[in-house]
Enzyme design. Structure first.
Site, PDB file in Angstrom:
ATOM      1  N   ASP A 194       0.818  -1.220   0.000  1.00 20.77           N
ATOM      2  CA  ASP A 194       0.000   0.000   0.000  1.00 20.77           C
ATOM      3  C   ASP A 194       0.850   1.269   0.000  1.00 20.77           C
ATOM      4  O   ASP A 194       0.410   2.322   0.478  1.00 20.77           O
ATOM      5  CB  ASP A 194      -0.957   0.033   1.204  1.00 20.77           C
ATOM      6  CG  ASP A 194      -1.748  -1.246   1.362  1.00 20.77           C
ATOM      7  OD1 ASP A 194      -2.342  -1.682   0.366  1.00 20.77           O
ATOM      8  OD2 ASP A 194      -1.766  -1.804   2.473  1.00 20.77           O
ATOM      9  N   GLY A 247      -3.465  -4.506  -4.833  1.00 21.84           N
ATOM     10  CA  GLY A 247      -4.358  -3.474  -5.344  1.00 21.84           C
ATOM     11  C   GLY A 247      -3.610  -2.190  -5.613  1.00 21.84           C
ATOM     12  O   GLY A 247      -2.957  -1.647  -4.723  1.00 21.84           O
ATOM     13  N   LYS A 256       2.564   2.157  -5.100  1.00 26.14           N
ATOM     14  CA  LYS A 256       3.331   1.695  -6.258  1.00 26.14           C
ATOM     15  C   LYS A 256       2.624   1.986  -7.568  1.00 26.14           C
ATOM     16  O   LYS A 256       3.257   2.268  -8.578  1.00 26.14           O
ATOM     17  CB  LYS A 256       3.611   0.185  -6.123  1.00 26.14           C
ATOM     18  CG  LYS A 256       4.586  -0.159  -4.998  1.00 26.14           C
ATOM     19  CD  LYS A 256       4.851  -1.644  -4.906  1.00 26.14           C
ATOM     20  CE  LYS A 256       3.664  -2.420  -4.409  1.00 26.14           C
ATOM     21  NZ  LYS A 256       3.258  -2.088  -3.017  1.00 26.14           N
TER      22      LYS A 256
END
Length: 429
Positions: free
Chosen positions: A13, A40, A16
């Protein structure tokens, strides 16, 4: 040759998606090399938000080709749904724009069932998986009973392999008093999407080699973060793959990838989703402030992220494991408005100071972080700034101190989710 690898140096998280998208402007190829749709990446481009799980972040760029490497475990049904979703947002995803390694392993419905069951069996000692079937798929891969993309070509062999796989898994289901799964049902489900997946299948490692020979710029996109690495993370509260930079060559099939410039991403603070150790976690108003201002909810799970101060012990560990060349510091603007900011510089463990994370899981419970306190920039703001000199003085001091402690230069600074709200201090391609 111009290779760049982007990995996370925390628990994922770290932003990226935005950094990969930014670098993709000058990249010809983007390669995902590990993980699955438990990752995600959220991109915000001209006010439009794209949420990606399997598709490499470069898919939003018109002139780049995206690759899903052999190190990725691929849920074919989730991929098709994701392709359909981004097509509705105006992106054109074709075999000319996306290639999937023919040796990537497939996540099947049985893997998701097993993932959820095993988490439930663990009860209060659950790992905190996304229940997407990632772990069971990697288990089947290592146990040599997995199904790969290339197995979709030969339907008779596919049926045989599925039957062999289900002999194993149905025995486990029976032991847990769960209904058996019919291999024929899974076979028919795979046949329904077979042609779509095979249209993207490709010898990805050969294509990357050719891109190298053609002097193209290749960007390798990591998923999750180094502290979730199955070997080097906070085991057993980790993912099922190697998230560190060493996986780049293995997961793409091109060993020369190890020569890349490695960018390690780090938030200006620290977050973690799910269970597991977190020495600098803040269970107070500041932790709530960071979570609310940073919109800290998991892209995949929607779970609230735990928040805390920047931990240089863990980031230095990640930099050592992955031989990180430079740091991309993200979400700096979330620290706007704070009177003071703390940095963890070491740990006290059973009366002794340590500067590296312990290997034994139970020792994490006894860690007390050692903090250094810096002045914040309550009356200044970093949001949207694209020039280093325009950052508040105390903010620049914070950045410089992080560089001193991590012993790595900071080459990129992100000041909002928007693509262009970034300070770039180095040319990568």
């Amino acid at each position: 040759m111009s290779f760049v690898t982007v990995i996370g140096t925390q628990w994922g998280d770290e932003g990226k998606g935005k950094i990969v998208d930014l670098l993709a402007e000058n990249a010809d190829c983007i390669v995902r090399f590990q993980g699955g749709n438990n990752a995600g990446h959220t991109l915000v481009i001209d006010g439009k938000t794209y949420k990606l799980n399997l598709l490499p972040s470069g898919i939003v760029r018109e002139n780049t080709k995206s690759y899903i490497g052999n190190g990725v475990v691929l849920d074919p049904f989730a991929l098709i749904a994701e392709i359909d979703a981004v097509k509705k947002q105006g992106l054109n995803v074709t075999p000319e724009k996306l290639a999937i390694s023919e040796t990537a392993h497939l996540i099947l419905p049985i893997h998701k069932i097993l993932d959820g069951l095993m988490e439930d069996v663990r009860g209060g000692k659950n790992i905190g998986t996304t229940r997407k079937g990632i772990g069971p798929t990697y288990e089947d891969k290592v146990a040599r009973r997995g199904i790969r993309v290339c197995d979709l070509h030969d339907t008779e062999n596919l049926k045989t392999r599925l039957n062999d796989m289900m002999h194993h898994h149905n025995a486990l289901l029976k032991g847990l008093d769960q209904p058996q799964i019919n291999a024929d049902d899974m076979y028919n489900e795979l046949l329904s999407i077979r042609d779509v997946i095979l249209s993207y299948a490709s010898p990805v490692s050969i294509e990357i080699e050719q891109a190298d020979k053609d002097d193209k710029n290749v960007l390798f996109e990591g998923a999750q973060g180094s502290l979730l690495d199955v070997d080097h993370g906070t085991y057993p509260f980790v993912t099922s793959s190697n998230t560190s930079a060493g996986q780049t060559g293995i997961g793409s099939g091109y060993g020369a990838a190890r020569k890349a410039h490695i960018i390690g991403l780090a938030k200006a603070y620290t977050t973690r989703v799910g269970t597991g150790p977190f020495p600098t976690e803040l269970d107070d108003d500041i932790g709530t402030y960071l979570g609310e201002k940073g919109h800290e909810f998991g892209t995949v799970t929607g779970r609230k992220r735990r928040c805390g101060w920047f931990d240089t012990v863990l980031v230095k560990h990640a930099c050592r494991v992955s031989d990180v060349d430079s740091i991309a510091l993200t979400k700096l603007d979330v620290l706007d408005g704070l009177d003071e900011i703390k940095i963890c510089t070491g740990y006290m463990l059973n009366g002794k100071m340590i500067t590296t994370p312990p290997a034994q899981t139970h020792l994490w419970d006894n860690i007390e972080p050692i903090y250094e306190t810096l002045e914040g920039w309550k009356n200044g703001a970093t949001a949207g700034i694209q020039d280093l000199e325009k950052l508040p003085d105390t903010c620049r001091k914070y950045i410089s101190r992080l560089e001193e402690l991590i012993k790595r230069p900071i080459s990129i600074i992100s000041t909002s989710p928007e693509r262009n709200d970034t300070v770039v201090l180095k040319d990568f391609f």
